[in-house]
Scaffold this active site. Structure first.
Site, PDB file in Angstrom:
ATOM      1  N   GLU A  90     -25.735   1.382  13.258  1.00  0.00           N
ATOM      2  CA  GLU A  90     -25.050   2.186  12.203  1.00  0.00           C
ATOM      3  C   GLU A  90     -25.918   2.929  11.099  1.00  0.00           C
ATOM      4  OE1 GLU A  90     -22.042   2.914  12.438  1.00  0.00           O
ATOM      5  OE2 GLU A  90     -21.524   1.692  14.219  1.00  0.00           O
TER       6      GLU A  90
ATOM      7  N   GLY B 116       2.617  22.979  18.595  1.00  0.00           N
ATOM      8  CA  GLY B 116       1.531  22.544  17.653  1.00  0.00           C
ATOM      9  C   GLY B 116       1.398  21.003  18.145  1.00  0.00           C
ATOM     10  N   PRO B 117       0.241  20.451  17.567  1.00  0.00           N
ATOM     11  CA  PRO B 117      -0.034  18.794  17.878  1.00  0.00           C
ATOM     12  C   PRO B 117       0.907  17.983  17.680  1.00  0.00           C
ATOM     13  CG  PRO B 117      -1.648  19.852  16.561  1.00  0.00           C
ATOM     14  CD  PRO B 117      -0.668  20.862  16.442  1.00  0.00           C
ATOM     15  N   PRO B 118       1.057  16.911  18.137  1.00  0.00           N
ATOM     16  CA  PRO B 118       2.067  15.701  17.837  1.00  0.00           C
ATOM     17  C   PRO B 118       2.081  15.164  16.531  1.00  0.00           C
ATOM     18  CG  PRO B 118       0.778  15.151  19.978  1.00  0.00           C
ATOM     19  CD  PRO B 118       0.106  16.375  19.314  1.00  0.00           C
ATOM     20  N   GLY B 119       3.065  15.016  16.029  1.00  0.00           N
ATOM     21  CA  GLY B 119       3.173  14.604  14.467  1.00  0.00           C
ATOM     22  C   GLY B 119       3.147  15.614  13.523  1.00  0.00           C
ATOM     23  N   THR B 120       3.082  17.044  13.827  1.00  0.00           N
ATOM     24  CA  THR B 120       3.036  17.917  12.784  1.00  0.00           C
ATOM     25  C   THR B 120       4.396  18.283  12.064  1.00  0.00           C
ATOM     26  OG1 THR B 120       3.087  19.712  14.769  1.00  0.00           O
ATOM     27  CG2 THR B 120       0.718  18.733  13.674  1.00  0.00           C
ATOM     28  N   GLY B 121       5.385  17.876  12.726  1.00  0.00           N
ATOM     29  CA  GLY B 121       6.883  18.137  12.203  1.00  0.00           C
ATOM     30  C   GLY B 121       7.629  19.308  12.910  1.00  0.00           C
TER      31      GLY B 121
ATOM     32  N   HIS C 273     -27.252   6.298  12.534  1.00  0.00           N
ATOM     33  CA  HIS C 273     -25.992   7.122  12.239  1.00  0.00           C
ATOM     34  C   HIS C 273     -26.162   7.498  10.724  1.00  0.00           C
ATOM     35  CE1 HIS C 273     -24.403   7.316  16.136  1.00  0.00           C
ATOM     36  NE2 HIS C 273     -24.049   6.003  16.066  1.00  0.00           N
TER      37      HIS C 273
END
Length: 660
Positions: A455, A231-236, A458
């Site tokens: 801005e 999983g991605p970083p910081g997902t536990g 956008h």
């Protein structure tokens, strides 16, 4: 029992070493003395003086001590030789002196003069006064330092490590891993892991096996040897592994893939063997290897022969050890990585890592549970709506949500508040997404005007393009390192995108540059981030997703490719076609958004001029200025408030634009 015997043997060896060190220290201190000392009384000193045996007298003033040296002929007398043999155990060539203490210098001086008055003036010797330091030479301290170094590097037992005595120098093959056992237990359980319901269900079988293995072996089943958390970083991932160990209440050996890497040849493979040896001794237990891609990368990718031999030897040793223990040995391996594509295929096959558990960024239900968990200890205002915060943070990982709660508390404390309010959470989200607000960053009025129209371009493009993400907030306040303005949108939580949705996102990203060209007749460098994203998205449409008629239903994306490819998987003619089609897609999106902004030029100007005054506008402000947003879902105008329940006029969610 075996561990207790090892500890007893180690403690016994340590005590013996300390006793020997003290004995040797005393012996060296004794031998290294410059003189042998025999204590005497002041009355005997008077007798020596009257018998004319004294050669010299030294008064050490800072120690209130008198040293008496006898003549050679006096020392040769039988009574003195007998005394020396009795009181000096180990006689060396050092000089023998007699010493006695004095109550004060004045009293000694008076008594000494009385003694000399009884002696012939022609043979009086007097005394010398001096100050002297402790009788320890440099060699004594050097010897003690050497003993300390020997103890530290050879006999010191590393705290909380699976390595034993001697691991500091010659036992470099032992692994410096953190061990959590009954003396150092893990307090994390599944209750401390908010969300991740599917992942927890997958790893609960590991806990059940470690608690009741006969439940599985009775039916002939085999528990997976290894579980790979992806999983991605910081997902536990690390938190989930600790929860497994905490629930099973078994020893937990935690280390990183980089712990196997060493400059010496063969150390990595030796450490792998030592790890599994210690794990079997502590079975049942769990081995957790974080960032396993540090040693588990695919073999044979180096262009230079032998450049990766040491890392590959470490991986080979790991593969052999993972195959070398039986499924009922009670050793479970849990590994974590955010780069599964670089791992060697032999590491991922059944029999080693039998099960892969995917842990993605949390969805809205999991985000609500995570925010609820991290806000338990916070003093929240009664009007805080956790559900709304979960809706406003799509794409946030568990670590991001924990950081958001902490930042909100710090912001409230900075403002001397007694409770954390909803605006504090909104400010925390702003800081995580866009960076720290640069209140003292000065920009010229011309630059500020360019940023405002950029801005506004956008915002208007996203407001009227049917498949663009709904606008939440637009601001021209500088944030982060180089951002002079940004817009935030509320993207849908979806995995599959259709072609018209991607083309609308492409056009919206070019809205800022199109507005600059329409208003000022020229463009600026402010669209750098926009151009980078549009280029990547356009090439993805053609070369990855197969959304181009000329190139066809082809994808040149290789999910297993881990190293840089020097050759492209298509011809030069196809490359020319790809470049031409990408350029055409971007130009068409630019023409489309430019036509849209020209039609809505009055709205662009109104929004930009309002931004120059207020600097920050929320979705309700934009709605009051230019009307309600068009929705592709209902084909009619609806209010953004209806898409976001119980929303407030505060910044909410992920940025789609960051302008330098």
């Amino acid at each position: 029992m075996q561990q207790k015997e090892k500890n007893f043997t180690y403690n016994k060896a340590q005590c013996i070493f300390i006793l020997l060190a003290l004995a040797l220290s005393g012996l060296v201190l004794y031998i290294s003395q410059e003189q042998h000392v025999i204590p005497i009384s002041e009355k005997r000193f008077e007798k020596m003086m009257l018998d004319q045996e004294v050669k010299s007298v030294a008064l050490i003033t800072n120690q209130q001590l008198v040293e008496v040296t006898l003549k050679e002929e006096a020392l040769a007398k039988e009574d003195h030789q007998k005394e020396i043999k009795e009181k000096i155990i180990w006689k060396t060539s050092s000089q023998v002196v007699y010493t006695f203490r004095i109550p004060s210098i004045e009293i000694f001086d008076r008594n000494f003069k009385d003694i000399e008055s009884k002696i012939d003036p022609s043979i009086r010797i007097g005394y010398l006064s001096e100050e002297r330091s402790k009788p320890y030479s440099f060699i004594n301290w050097s010897f003690l330092f050497t003993l300390f170094v020997i103890y530290w590097f050879f006999l010191r037992k590393p705290g909380n490590s699976i390595a034993g005595p001697g691991a500091q120098l010659f036992n470099m093959h032992t692994l410096k891993a953190t061990v959590f056992d009954k003396d150092n237990q893990i307090r994390v359980t599944f209750q401390d892991v908010a969300g991740m319901q599917e992942a927890k269900e997958e790893v609960k079988e590991v806990v059940d096996f470690l608690k009741t293995p006969e439940k599985f072996t009775f039916l002939g089943g085999k528990i997976p040897k290894g579980v790979l958390l992806v999983g991605p970083p910081g997902t536990g991932k690390t938190l989930l592994a600790k929860a497994v160990a905490g629930e099973a209440n078994v020893p937990f050996i935690s280390l990183s893939g980089s712990d196997f890497v060493e400059m010496f040849v063969g150390i990595g493979a030796a450490r792998v063997r030592d790890l599994f040896k210690k794990a079997k001794e502590k079975a049942p237990c769990i081995i957790f290897i974080d960032e396993i891609d540090a040693i588990g990368r695919a073999r044979g990718k180096a262009n230079v022969p032998g450049v990766n031999d040491e890392r590959e030897n470490t991986l080979n040793s790991l593969l052999v050890e993972m195959d070398g223990f039986s499924t009922n040995s009670g050793v479970i391996i849990i590994a974590a990585t955010n780069r599964p594509e670089v791992l060697d295929v032999a590491l991922l096959r059944p029999g080693r890592f039998d099960r892969q558990v995917s842990i993605d960024n949390p969805d809205i239900i999991d985000r609500e549970a995570i925010i609820q968990y991290h806000s338990k200890e916070l003093k929240l205002e009664s009007q805080i709506r956790i559900r709304q915060l979960a809706e406003q943070t799509p794409g946030f990982s568990g670590a991001d949500l924990a950081n958001m709660c902490n930042e909100a508390a710090l912001i409230a404390a900075r403002k001397n508040k007694k409770f954390i309010t909803m605006p504090d959470f909104q400010s925390a989200i702003d800081r995580i997404i866009g960076g720290l607000e640069k209140k003292n960053k000065l920009i010229s009025p011309e630059e500020k005007k360019i940023v405002a129209y950029h801005e506004a371009g956008h915002a208007i493009a996203g407001w009227f393009l049917p498949h663009a993400h709904p606008l939440v907030k637009v601001s021209i306040i500088p944030r982060g390192i180089a951002s002079l303005g940004y817009a935030q949108y509320l993207p849908k939580e979806q995995v599959i995108y259709q072609e018209d949705e991607l083309l609308d996102q492409l056009a919206m990203a070019l809205g800022g540059r199109a507005a600059e060209e329409l208003i000022f007749g020229k463009v600026s460098t402010g669209a750098l981030d926009d151009l980078e994203r549009t280029t990547k998205l356009a090439y993805s449409l053609v070369t990855i997703y197969g959304m181009n008629a000329k190139v066809g239903n082809l994808s040149f994306y290789n999910s297993k490719q881990t190293d840089y490819a020097f050759t492209k998987p298509y011809s030069e003619k196809t490359a020319y076609t790809i470049d031409a089609e990408v350029r055409e897609i971007v130009e068409e999106a630019y023409r489309r958004v430019k036509i849209l902004l020209k039609e809505k030029l009055e709205s662009v100007t109104l929004l930009a001029e309002t931004l120059l005054v207020k600097e920050t506008l929320f979705k309700s402000d934009v709605e009051r200025l230019i009307g309600k947003r068009f929705s592709s879902d209902t084909k009619e105008t609806i209010s953004p408030e209806e898409k976001l329940s119980a929303s407030t006029e505060q910044p909410t969610t992920l940025p789609s634009e960051h302008e330098p």
